[in-house]
Design a protein around this motif. Sequence first.
Motif, PDB file in Angstrom:
ATOM      1  N   GLY A  15      29.445 -72.727  84.704  1.00 30.91           N
ATOM      2  CA  GLY A  15      30.082 -73.498  85.754  1.00 30.91           C
ATOM      3  C   GLY A  15      29.827 -72.972  87.152  1.00 30.91           C
ATOM      4  O   GLY A  15      30.019 -73.695  88.139  1.00 30.91           O
ATOM      5  N   SER A  16      29.374 -71.717  87.261  1.00 29.46           N
ATOM      6  CA  SER A  16      29.073 -71.131  88.567  1.00 29.46           C
ATOM      7  C   SER A  16      27.625 -71.352  88.987  1.00 29.46           C
ATOM      8  O   SER A  16      27.262 -71.081  90.130  1.00 29.46           O
ATOM      9  CB  SER A  16      29.372 -69.628  88.555  1.00 29.46           C
ATOM     10  N   VAL A  17      26.792 -71.818  88.052  1.00 32.73           N
ATOM     11  CA  VAL A  17      25.372 -72.043  88.333  1.00 32.73           C
ATOM     12  C   VAL A  17      25.169 -73.539  88.536  1.00 32.73           C
ATOM     13  O   VAL A  17      25.183 -74.313  87.575  1.00 32.73           O
ATOM     14  CB  VAL A  17      24.497 -71.507  87.186  1.00 32.73           C
ATOM     15  N   ALA A  18      24.999 -73.930  89.788  1.00 34.56           N
ATOM     16  CA  ALA A  18      24.963 -75.355  90.113  1.00 34.56           C
ATOM     17  C   ALA A  18      23.838 -76.084  89.388  1.00 34.56           C
ATOM     18  O   ALA A  18      24.034 -77.182  88.865  1.00 34.56           O
ATOM     19  CB  ALA A  18      24.831 -75.535  91.624  1.00 34.56           C
ATOM     20  N   ASP A  19      22.650 -75.482  89.342  1.00 34.69           N
ATOM     21  CA  ASP A  19      21.501 -76.160  88.735  1.00 34.69           C
ATOM     22  C   ASP A  19      20.536 -75.120  88.172  1.00 34.69           C
ATOM     23  O   ASP A  19      19.782 -74.494  88.920  1.00 34.69           O
ATOM     24  CB  ASP A  19      20.792 -77.024  89.784  1.00 34.69           C
ATOM     25  N   PRO A  20      20.550 -74.906  86.852  1.00 33.22           N
ATOM     26  CA  PRO A  20      19.639 -73.906  86.278  1.00 33.22           C
ATOM     27  C   PRO A  20      18.165 -74.258  86.438  1.00 33.22           C
ATOM     28  O   PRO A  20      17.309 -73.393  86.238  1.00 33.22           O
ATOM     29  CB  PRO A  20      20.036 -73.879  84.794  1.00 33.22           C
ATOM     30  N   SER A  21      17.865 -75.493  86.813  1.00 33.00           N
ATOM     31  CA  SER A  21      16.475 -75.880  87.044  1.00 33.00           C
ATOM     32  C   SER A  21      16.063 -75.701  88.498  1.00 33.00           C
ATOM     33  O   SER A  21      15.000 -76.163  88.907  1.00 33.00           O
ATOM     34  CB  SER A  21      16.244 -77.341  86.621  1.00 33.00           C
ATOM     35  N   ASP A  22      16.890 -74.989  89.270  1.00 31.75           N
ATOM     36  CA  ASP A  22      16.556 -74.745  90.677  1.00 31.75           C
ATOM     37  C   ASP A  22      16.966 -73.325  91.062  1.00 31.75           C
ATOM     38  O   ASP A  22      17.765 -73.109  91.970  1.00 31.75           O
ATOM     39  CB  ASP A  22      17.251 -75.769  91.573  1.00 31.75           C
ATOM     40  N   LEU A  23      16.429 -72.343  90.338  1.00 29.95           N
ATOM     41  CA  LEU A  23      16.698 -70.935  90.594  1.00 29.95           C
ATOM     42  C   LEU A  23      15.383 -70.212  90.861  1.00 29.95           C
ATOM     43  O   LEU A  23      14.337 -70.601  90.330  1.00 29.95           O
ATOM     44  CB  LEU A  23      17.404 -70.288  89.396  1.00 29.95           C
TER      45      LEU A  23
END
Length: 332
Positions: free
Chosen positions: A240-248
Amino acid sequence: MKSAATSAPLFVGPFAIGTLSAPGGAAFPGLVVPDGRVLDLRAALDEPALTALALLERWDEELPLLRRLADEPAGDWLPLDDLSVHAPVEPRQIFQSGANYRQHVIDLEVAHRSPDDPRTVEEARAEVAAIMDRRAAEDLPYVFIGLPTTITGPYDDVVLPSWAKKPDWELELAAVISRPAQRVAVEEALEYVAGYTIANDLTDRATVFRRDMPAIGTDWLRCKNAPGFTPLGPWIVPAGSVADPSDLRVTLKLNGETMQDESTKDMIFGVARMVSYISQTARLLPGDLVLTGSPAGNGMHWGRLLRDGDVMDGSVTGLGAQRTRCVAEEAS
């Protein structure tokens, strides 16, 4: 085991989970907050034998309580600088993805070309790029299985086996599973992810392919499963703290020089597609790791493999950073 530095933000979000120990003490699951304080969850939850794996087995149930504990200034908080940081979880299963970053696959294909390959570099790159596009359309990730004994801490030394002639780095985003998952749809797959952490999936490039039996192909046992070949952590940051795992951003530095620096946008198959794909065959369990592949910039690309004394600094946006030193094993 070294303690984490607290001069920079530790991670994104209000808290993360780690496995830590005081000098001379047993390892314990800790609730870590961004200002560098740690709450021993064995005491907070009144469970002396609690482990991070046990916590993940009831992640959905405990998550609201963990949020409340992170917001409470009172309690027996410990300073992170006084503690050693271990791998955040001891997984039962590790699922590793190969060939999941477009540019990385292209670079590897060019690096591994046979000396008598008639293709030019440009032709080889174009051919592999077309293959990657077909793979994305057909939705067929490439996944294999790793051993839990490869896991080591995010600040531990990495022993390079004497037989490993071309040890290489592969920094990756890793998803940590929260509940049993089997045959889940892509649309539901992220509901089974507790959070994310960092993994460096080391590989001995010299033993990737079986030269005595070319038709069999890759030998993942030999090239990837030496003890300590997967530095993990430091933290599990809740999904829930990682807004978008495809944009790291995935970044690895070798002795201070940037080698890998790529966005997870370059992944061919995202986390949801990877988890769903694995679950069609295997039963994912709480605490399992899904390593999502490594971006371009490995040692084969640079013509520089790991050696004694090298220091690797790895980071993924919002998940913290790890630092590991390479130590050569003495030949027997």
